[in-house]
Design an enzyme around this catalytic site. Structure first.
Site, PDB file in Angstrom:
ATOM      1  N   ASP A 180       0.835  -1.199   0.000  1.00  0.00           N
ATOM      2  CA  ASP A 180       0.000   0.000   0.000  1.00  0.00           C
ATOM      3  C   ASP A 180       0.871   1.251   0.000  1.00  0.00           C
ATOM      4  OD1 ASP A 180       0.843   0.361   2.615  1.00  0.00           O
ATOM      5  OD2 ASP A 180      -1.089  -0.064   3.529  1.00  0.00           O
ATOM      6  N   ASN A 188      -3.966  12.614   0.676  1.00  0.00           N
ATOM      7  CA  ASN A 188      -5.331  13.124   0.513  1.00  0.00           C
ATOM      8  C   ASN A 188      -5.533  14.444   1.240  1.00  0.00           C
ATOM      9  OD1 ASN A 188      -6.535  11.205  -1.203  1.00  0.00           O
ATOM     10  ND2 ASN A 188      -6.942   9.809   0.495  1.00  0.00           N
ATOM     11  N   HIS A 193      -8.421  14.738  -2.603  1.00  0.00           N
ATOM     12  CA  HIS A 193      -8.801  13.369  -2.958  1.00  0.00           C
ATOM     13  C   HIS A 193      -8.632  13.080  -4.456  1.00  0.00           C
ATOM     14  CE1 HIS A 193     -10.325  11.979   0.929  1.00  0.00           C
ATOM     15  NE2 HIS A 193     -10.758  13.219   1.106  1.00  0.00           N
ATOM     16  N   ASP A 197      -6.677   9.894  -5.948  1.00  0.00           N
ATOM     17  CA  ASP A 197      -7.141   9.003  -7.006  1.00  0.00           C
ATOM     18  C   ASP A 197      -6.101   8.888  -8.126  1.00  0.00           C
ATOM     19  OD1 ASP A 197      -9.467   8.588  -5.634  1.00  0.00           O
ATOM     20  OD2 ASP A 197     -10.698   9.883  -6.895  1.00  0.00           O
ATOM     21  N   GLU A 223      -6.123   1.968  -0.384  1.00  0.00           N
ATOM     22  CA  GLU A 223      -4.837   2.131  -1.069  1.00  0.00           C
ATOM     23  C   GLU A 223      -4.014   0.851  -1.054  1.00  0.00           C
ATOM     24  OE1 GLU A 223      -3.960   3.434   3.230  1.00  0.00           O
ATOM     25  OE2 GLU A 223      -5.656   3.322   1.856  1.00  0.00           O
TER      26      GLU A 223
END
Length: 307
Positions: A180, A188, A193, A197, A223
């Site tokens: 991750d 974020n 955000h 993404d 993630e």
């Protein structure tokens, strides 16, 4: 009602929507033979049957490979010739069932249900090109993550159970990498955000580019991602993990003109290095190694060894 107009010798009929739909349906030929998976692994997958022979089974040489323990290596044969399609059982261990009845040879008709093994049910049908495109789109949508285009968690779990059964049956290697994004919440909170993404989608493209065609790359959640590698020993999986970690660290992640320092932590577990019987056990082992990698400082790879 419809009206007819004549123009330079050609006749054009303006019909109601219902009449046009009926005409279109009549012109479309549903002449392509398919098998659609209704139950078992890869539900929704569609296989087009070509002229000649198609072999069903779980062996390496099967035309359509179905990974169900109740299916024989060379379970059944389908022959398409002269507009007819026949299925033949090849002395399989558990038989070939068509519409609830065991068969040795059987001509197939549109809508027939074929059961092989303990969980696999196939539907035989005829489709046209539009049907084929729709089925493929629906199948891909059901097994892919919308943002990253990686496989989703459900697909990973299904494949994991199959691969574990295969590895145990053949005493072969199976490796799972779990990784991750380090400090993803900070990404974020700092960049937004949409930037988060972007990072996940870019990371998925990087990971996909490092893998073999037979590897399964999936978004496990949030993630966190997973890579399932058949026939790969733990040490080799560790090399893959380090290569991926280094590639991510060396990649420039930029969104809206702002550069983000992105690294990943990776945990690796494998069979038979760690004795496992189920998918959750292998996931737990890889997750534990991932947790230890984060606790040790992040941006590193750790392998789960038997204790």
């Amino acid at each position: 009602m419809s009206r007819v107009f004549e123009d330079e010798g050609e006749i054009t009929r303006v019909a109601s929507v219902g009449e046009l739909q009926q005409e279109l349906k009549a012109k479309v030929q549903r002449d392509r033979a398919y098998l659609i998976v209704l139950a078992g692994t890869n539900v929704g997958e569609t296989y087009r049957l070509e002229e000649g022979e198609t072999f069903l089974g779980r062996g390496q040489n099967a035309t359509i490979k179905l990974m169900d323990d109740g299916i024989s290596r060379k379970h059944a044969r389908i022959v398409q010739q002269g507009g007819e399609v026949m299925i033949e059982d090849l002395r399989s261990s558990n038989g070939t069932i068509v519409n609830g009845a065991p068969v040795a040879n059987q001509l197939l008709k549109d809508g027939d249900k074929i059961r092989l093994g303990s969980t696999t049910i196939l539907k035989f049908t005829y489709n046209d090109q539009l049907d084929e495109s729709f089925q493929q789109h629906m199948y891909e949508a059901a097994r892919r993550d919308g943002l990253t285009k990686a496989f989703n968690k459900m697909y990973l779990l299904d494949q994991l159970e199959l691969e574990i059964a295969y590895a145990r049956r053949h005493s072969s290697h199976l490796a799972l990498l779990m990784f991750d994004v380090d400090h993803f919440k900070r990404v974020n909170d700092t960049f937004g955000h949409l930037a988060g993404d972007y990072v996940l989608a870019r990371l998925a493209r990087i990971a996909s580019g490092t893998l073999r065609a037979e590897d399964v790359f999936a978004r496990y959640g949030g993630e966190e991602f997973a890579i399932l590698c058949r026939g790969v020993p733990l040490a080799s999986a560790g090399v893959l993990a380090e290569r991926l970690r280094a590639m991510v660290e060396a990649t420039a992640f930029e969104h809206d003109g702002r550069r983000m320092p992105i690294t990943i932590s990776v945990g690796v577990a494998g069979h038979p290095e760690v004795p496992i019987e189920t998918g959750p056990q292998l996931i737990a082992a890889a997750d534990q190694a991932l947790y230890e990698a984060k606790r040790a400082g992040r941006n590193r790879v750790l392998l789960k060894l038997q204790t």
